[in-house]
Design a protein around this motif. Structure first.
Motif, short mmCIF file in Angstrom:
data_model
loop_
_atom_site.label_atom_id
_atom_site.label_comp_id
_atom_site.label_asym_id
_atom_site.label_seq_id
_atom_site.Cartn_x
_atom_site.Cartn_y
_atom_site.Cartn_z
N VAL A 55 -8.89 1.07 2.37
CA VAL A 55 -8.20 -0.23 2.42
C VAL A 55 -8.30 -0.92 3.78
CG1 VAL A 55 -6.55 0.03 0.54
CG2 VAL A 55 -5.99 0.91 2.80
N ARG A 98 -5.55 -0.64 -7.38
CA ARG A 98 -5.54 0.62 -6.61
C ARG A 98 -4.97 1.76 -7.44
NH1 ARG A 98 -9.01 -0.78 -2.74
NH2 ARG A 98 -8.27 -2.47 -1.43
N SER A 99 -3.97 1.44 -8.28
CA SER A 99 -3.36 2.50 -9.09
C SER A 99 -4.38 3.04 -10.09
CB SER A 99 -2.11 1.99 -9.82
OG SER A 99 -2.46 1.19 -10.95
N ASN A 154 0.80 -1.23 0.00
CA ASN A 154 0.00 0.00 0.00
C ASN A 154 0.83 1.28 0.00
OD1 ASN A 154 -2.52 -1.04 -0.31
ND2 ASN A 154 -2.97 -1.19 1.88
N MET A 171 -8.19 3.90 -2.05
CA MET A 171 -7.13 3.78 -1.04
C MET A 171 -7.58 4.22 0.34
SD MET A 171 -4.43 2.34 -2.15
CE MET A 171 -3.28 2.66 -0.81
N ASP A 210 -8.90 -4.06 1.59
CA ASP A 210 -7.95 -5.10 1.19
C ASP A 210 -8.46 -6.50 1.51
OD1 ASP A 210 -6.02 -3.45 0.16
OD2 ASP A 210 -4.81 -3.41 1.99
N PRO A 259 -7.48 5.24 -7.36
CA PRO A 259 -6.81 5.81 -6.19
C PRO A 259 -7.77 6.17 -5.07
CG PRO A 259 -6.29 7.05 -8.22
CD PRO A 259 -7.27 5.98 -8.60
N ILE A 306 2.36 1.62 -4.16
CA ILE A 306 1.43 1.22 -5.23
C ILE A 306 2.05 1.47 -6.60
CG2 ILE A 306 -0.79 1.81 -6.33
CD1 ILE A 306 -1.15 0.26 -3.72
#
Ligand code: HEC
Length: 126
Positions: free
Chosen positions: A117, A107-108, A9, A114, A55, A111, A12
Motif C-alpha cells: 500500500v 483489499r479485503s 488500512n 496490503m 493506495d 489481502p 479493512i
C-alpha cells in the motif's frame, strides 16, 4: 504523487462490507464481478496490478480513469487477462471517503496487496 494513503488500512475488515455496498452502487461489479474476481475486466483479487497496487496509484486510477493516468505518464507495468480503459469515477463518487472504503473492500478481497500500500509502483513526474 505517491502521497495518498487509505485512512482505513488498519480497519479493512470493519469497513469492507460498507465498501462492498458502495462498490455495487457504482456498478464496479458490472466490469469486475460482484466479488471483484473479474468478468469482462481484470480481476481485483489477483497479484497482477496494471499500474501498481499501492493506495496512491489505485486511488488515482479509480478517480481519474486509465486514460488520464496514461496522459500523466503512467504505464501499464503488469499485464492483466484483459486490457481496456477504466472509466473515471471521481465525479460519480460522492466523497473520496467513499472511494477509500471501496478500496478497503478490494483489499479485503486481496489481502496480499496490503504489503504494497505504501510503495508506489511508479511515480511519473517526480
Ligand atoms: C466499464 C468497465 C469498468 C467499470 C465500470 C469499472 N472498471 Fe475498474 N477497470 C476496468 C478496466 C478495463 C481496467 C484495466 C485498465 C487498464 O488496463 O488500463 C480496470 C482496472 C481497475 C483496477 C486495477 C486492477 C488491476 O489489476 O490492476 C482497479 C483497482 C479497479 N479497476 C477498480 C474499479 C472500481 C473500484 C470500480 C467502481 C468504482 C471500477 N473499477 C469500475 C474497467 C472497469
Amino acid at each position: 504523487m505517491g502521497g495518498l494513503h487509505n485512512p482505513y488500512n488498519d480497519e479493512i475488515d470493519a469497513v469492507a462490507e460498507k465498501g462492498h455496498k458502495i462498490y455495487l452502487s457504482y456498478s464496479c461489479n458490472g466490469c469486475h464481478g460482484g466479488g471483484g474476481g473479474g468478468g469482462m475486466c481484470p480481476p481485483l483479487t489477483n497479484d497482477a496490478w496494471v499500474y501498481g497496487a499501492d493506495d496512491d496509484t489505485v486511488f488515482r486510477l479509480i478517480s481519474e480513469g486509465s486514460d488520464k493516468l496514461q496522459e500523466q505518464g503512467y504505464k501499464r507495468v503488469r499485464k492483466e487477462i484483459v486490457t481496456g480503459p477504466m472509466p473515471p469515477f471521481g465525479t460519480i463518487a460522492k466523497t473520496s471517503d467513499d472511494l477509500w472504503k471501496v478500496i478497503a473492500f478490494i483489499r479485503s478481497k486481496n489481502p496480499s496487496s496490503m504489503k504494497k500500500v505504501n510503495e508506489p509502483a511508479q511515480t511519473p513526474g517526480q
